[in-house]
Design an enzyme around this catalytic site. Sequence first.
Site, PDB file in Angstrom:
ATOM      1  N   PHE A 126       0.871  -1.178   0.000  1.00 46.26           N
ATOM      2  CA  PHE A 126       0.000   0.000   0.000  1.00 46.26           C
ATOM      3  C   PHE A 126       0.905   1.225   0.000  1.00 46.26           C
ATOM      4  CE2 PHE A 126      -2.619   3.131   2.379  1.00 46.26           C
ATOM      5  CZ  PHE A 126      -3.824   3.057   1.691  1.00 46.26           C
ATOM      6  N   SER A 129       2.255   6.915   1.720  1.00 46.71           N
ATOM      7  CA  SER A 129       3.113   7.899   2.383  1.00 46.71           C
ATOM      8  C   SER A 129       4.288   8.332   1.515  1.00 46.71           C
ATOM      9  CB  SER A 129       3.656   7.334   3.699  1.00 46.71           C
ATOM     10  OG  SER A 129       2.610   7.096   4.606  1.00 46.71           O
ATOM     11  N   SER A 135       1.308  12.147   7.683  1.00 45.59           N
ATOM     12  CA  SER A 135       0.014  12.349   8.322  1.00 45.59           C
ATOM     13  C   SER A 135      -0.936  13.129   7.423  1.00 45.59           C
ATOM     14  CB  SER A 135       0.196  13.095   9.653  1.00 45.59           C
ATOM     15  OG  SER A 135       0.933  12.307  10.567  1.00 45.59           O
ATOM     16  N   GLU A 366      -0.732   3.971   9.502  1.00 45.69           N
ATOM     17  CA  GLU A 366      -2.152   4.073   9.149  1.00 45.69           C
ATOM     18  C   GLU A 366      -2.832   5.217   9.901  1.00 45.69           C
ATOM     19  OE1 GLU A 366      -4.420   0.470   8.630  1.00 45.69           O
ATOM     20  OE2 GLU A 366      -2.580  -0.695   8.347  1.00 45.69           O
ATOM     21  N   GLY A 367      -2.070   6.260  10.157  1.00 40.07           N
ATOM     22  CA  GLY A 367      -2.585   7.439  10.838  1.00 40.07           C
ATOM     23  C   GLY A 367      -2.151   7.469  12.285  1.00 40.07           C
TER      24      GLY A 367
END
Length: 385
Positions: A126, A129, A135, A366-367
């Site tokens: 995935f 970033s 973020s 993932e945040g």
Amino acid sequence: MGQPSSNAFGLTAEQQEYAAWVRSVAGSFDGIEPVHGAVNRPLIKAMGEAGLLRGLFGGNSDDAPRDAAAMQLCLLREVLATVSTEAETALGLQGLGSYPILQSGTDVTRDRWLPGVASGEVVPAFALSEPDAGSDAGALGLEARQNADGWTLHGTKTWISNAPDADVYSVFARTTPGAGARGVTAFVVAGGAAGLTGERLDMVAPHALGTVHFDGVRVTRDDLLGEVDQGFAVAMRTLDLFRPSVGAFAVGMAQAAFDASLAWATERELFGGRLIDQQATQHTLAEMSTRIEAGRLLVRRAAAAYDDGAPAHVITTTAAQAKLFATESAQWVVDQAVQLHGARGLQKGHLLERLYREVRAPRIYEGASEVQRTIIARGLMKGSQ
């Protein structure tokens, strides 16, 4: 097993049987050599052969993956994490990298990649970033330059799990400059594509993480995941599913740390008695257990919201709540477990030494926790309107 016998989101008899099966299968991977900082293909292949990877897509049949069940995904990741964090992480990354293909790819794209993901022969990634867009994912700058045949990709992705060794990437690129989240498009890119290079990053956490460079990598309309300029929604739908399961991973790690601590406190003798006879120890164990249960309930609530088709803002908010609380709590639980064990808990090779290193990353990927709080606040404001 660390599972409650009954509560608002308790397990059905079928789910309990499934959890027991996952635990037994996970124990069979003990003989596979661990790999630090790179994809462990023998482990992933073994998980595929055992049928575990099909659970990522909501089924246990031999058919190609078709759907994703959030509750099953969370259960799968929690149980695996109590037995093997390496297997759990590898499994989670198989799902994260392939879910954009499942939800938004063409039939041809799905047929090309997803059966291999389920069998463990294809490793996905995935790729969201970037060096200047972590973020703030809407600020990504990987450029998709349009031409007569499609687009060419130019730029860099970093902090990408399974990179640079993945066989296929779900890539998010800017197709409309200056449009923020509304100008992002998702593409599928083969790991061996011309112009695609990368290198591994050496991190505290042991799983594969790397940087990928795109030097004119060609993609066509057949490689689209969804619609042009709608890729941010593809990414967010993926994260809405996988954020609760990151919480489930954290719950599993915390449960493993708690189980070890309870056993140690019961057998450890000091000051003429057992460690567990000390009131301070009892209170610590009580707090550990309570935080684990609370995290587990939040994870299952978020999974239920996703599976029940709740409103989008409810799904996003509950997913953020689950990830935030479960990962923050797991960090605290593991830290307390180390404290109860003393120096032996930090000895190389000890269960807690490993958990202490691995529990930190889920609060960021993932945040980060701060991002989750912002998402929750936005959801609360939307729900009050």
